[in-house]
Design a protein around this motif. Sequence first.
Motif, PDB file in Angstrom:
ATOM      1  N   VAL A 125       1.018  -1.209   0.078  1.00 53.85           N
ATOM      2  CA  VAL A 125       0.102   0.005  -0.077  1.00 53.85           C
ATOM      3  C   VAL A 125       0.942   1.277   0.060  1.00 53.85           C
ATOM      4  CG1 VAL A 125      -1.781   1.187   1.278  1.00 53.85           C
ATOM      5  CG2 VAL A 125      -1.810  -1.362   1.310  1.00 53.85           C
TER       6      VAL A 125
ATOM      7  N   LEU B  87      -9.841  -0.203  10.837  1.00 55.63           N
ATOM      8  CA  LEU B  87      -9.762  -0.515   9.296  1.00 55.63           C
ATOM      9  C   LEU B  87      -8.520  -0.860   8.885  1.00 55.63           C
ATOM     10  CD1 LEU B  87     -11.379   3.154   8.452  1.00 55.63           C
ATOM     11  CD2 LEU B  87     -12.680   0.832   8.288  1.00 55.63           C
TER      12      LEU B  87
ATOM     13  N   ASP C 233      -5.955  -2.055   5.942  1.00 56.48           N
ATOM     14  CA  ASP C 233      -5.478  -1.459   4.802  1.00 56.48           C
ATOM     15  C   ASP C 233      -5.626  -2.586   3.686  1.00 56.48           C
ATOM     16  OD1 ASP C 233      -4.190   0.994   5.468  1.00 56.48           O
ATOM     17  OD2 ASP C 233      -3.029  -0.339   6.806  1.00 56.48           O
TER      18      ASP C 233
ATOM     19  N   ASN D 274     -14.014  -2.546   4.652  1.00 57.41           N
ATOM     20  CA  ASN D 274     -13.648  -1.101   4.160  1.00 57.41           C
ATOM     21  C   ASN D 274     -12.018  -1.068   3.797  1.00 57.41           C
ATOM     22  OD1 ASN D 274     -14.093   1.488   3.254  1.00 57.41           O
ATOM     23  ND2 ASN D 274     -14.338   2.346   5.109  1.00 57.41           N
ATOM     24  N   PRO D 275     -11.455  -2.086   3.428  1.00 59.95           N
ATOM     25  CA  PRO D 275      -9.781  -1.937   3.302  1.00 59.95           C
ATOM     26  C   PRO D 275      -9.649  -1.060   1.944  1.00 59.95           C
ATOM     27  CG  PRO D 275     -10.791  -3.917   1.942  1.00 59.95           C
ATOM     28  CD  PRO D 275     -12.004  -3.427   2.990  1.00 59.95           C
ATOM     29  N   ARG D 276      -8.407  -0.757   1.783  1.00 56.48           N
ATOM     30  CA  ARG D 276      -7.808  -0.206   0.387  1.00 56.48           C
ATOM     31  C   ARG D 276      -7.898  -0.781  -0.637  1.00 56.48           C
ATOM     32  NH1 ARG D 276      -5.696   4.692   2.522  1.00 56.48           N
ATOM     33  NH2 ARG D 276      -5.107   4.965   4.860  1.00 56.48           N
ATOM     34  N   LYS D 277      -7.651  -2.222  -0.240  1.00 53.27           N
ATOM     35  CA  LYS D 277      -7.684  -3.222  -1.418  1.00 53.27           C
ATOM     36  C   LYS D 277      -7.780  -4.631  -0.839  1.00 53.27           C
ATOM     37  CE  LYS D 277      -3.333  -2.566  -2.865  1.00 53.27           C
ATOM     38  NZ  LYS D 277      -2.030  -2.907  -3.533  1.00 53.27           N
TER      39      LYS D 277
ATOM     40  N   SER E 179      -8.957  -2.897  -5.828  1.00 52.63           N
ATOM     41  CA  SER E 179      -8.791  -1.714  -5.117  1.00 52.63           C
ATOM     42  C   SER E 179      -9.863  -1.028  -4.862  1.00 52.63           C
ATOM     43  CB  SER E 179      -7.879  -0.759  -6.245  1.00 52.63           C
ATOM     44  OG  SER E 179      -6.643  -1.345  -6.161  1.00 52.63           O
TER      45      SER E 179
ATOM     46  N   PRO F 109     -12.365   2.419  -3.120  1.00 52.18           N
ATOM     47  CA  PRO F 109     -12.047   3.669  -2.574  1.00 52.18           C
ATOM     48  C   PRO F 109     -12.416   3.497  -1.050  1.00 52.18           C
ATOM     49  CG  PRO F 109     -14.176   3.453  -3.809  1.00 52.18           C
ATOM     50  CD  PRO F 109     -13.355   2.242  -3.933  1.00 52.18           C
ATOM     51  N   ARG F 110     -11.746   4.088  -0.153  1.00 51.32           N
ATOM     52  CA  ARG F 110     -11.711   4.292   1.238  1.00 51.32           C
ATOM     53  C   ARG F 110     -13.196   5.264   1.812  1.00 51.32           C
ATOM     54  NH1 ARG F 110      -8.708   3.337   5.798  1.00 51.32           N
ATOM     55  NH2 ARG F 110      -8.154   1.270   4.891  1.00 51.32           N
ATOM     56  N   MET F 111     -13.942   4.618   2.018  1.00 57.87           N
ATOM     57  CA  MET F 111     -15.325   5.290   2.660  1.00 57.87           C
ATOM     58  C   MET F 111     -15.111   5.977   3.984  1.00 57.87           C
ATOM     59  SD  MET F 111     -17.042   4.127   0.097  1.00 57.87           S
ATOM     60  CE  MET F 111     -18.660   4.794   0.223  1.00 57.87           C
TER      61      MET F 111
END
Length: 214
Positions: free
Chosen positions: A49, A128, A130, A175-178, A210, A212-214
């Motif tokens: 990341v 949360l 990553d 809600n991860p980044r990926k 990938s 989007p981080r909410m």
Amino acid sequence: MPDVELHREPEGLTLVGDGMSLRGDFTRLLPRLKPGTVQRELLVKAAKVKGVDAPVAVDATAGLGEDSLLLAAAGFTVYMYERDEVIFALLEDALDRAAQVPQLADIVRRMHLTQGDSVQALAHLDFLPDVVVLDPMFPMRQKSAVSKKKMQLFQMLEAPCTDEEALLQAAIDANPRKIVVKRPPKGPYLAGRKPSHSVAGKAVRFDVISLPRM
């Protein structure tokens, strides 16, 4: 219950059945954990990341923990979930033994194991992540007949994922980044979800979704 047994042997807790034995052993991965070497691992490349100095990963399908070990060696803090109580016991024992090995002690301190169903666990994280890593145990072709038999022994306890949609949606909802999904090189996408990109080798492919981080 499958015709397998857990034996407490001098080398560690061992799963025995069908003339085969299986035990968690992180020391055999030591050559792959050296600085510079571990960064070339396909999983580490897929999970990296940008701009995050202390990334946090969830390994939602921990198995014997080898993927988690690679991530921890690359600097991730890894939270592992394993639903099968026997596989959990094998992994817990492997972590305990690894903590006594100087080259592994610092790495396994970044690995945190919980027994439980990851679909439920992902819905109740108090952080949360990553990255969420998924290995839904899709049957993989093995070069070695012995390796294939050991995988069959493992799958006596934990069959391949039967609800890919629920597993993937739980990972998305965390809600991860990926999300990184482990697949056979020519295997289908998990739940039909096309990844943003893939990192592939001869024996395995990592699909990266990938988000989007909410």
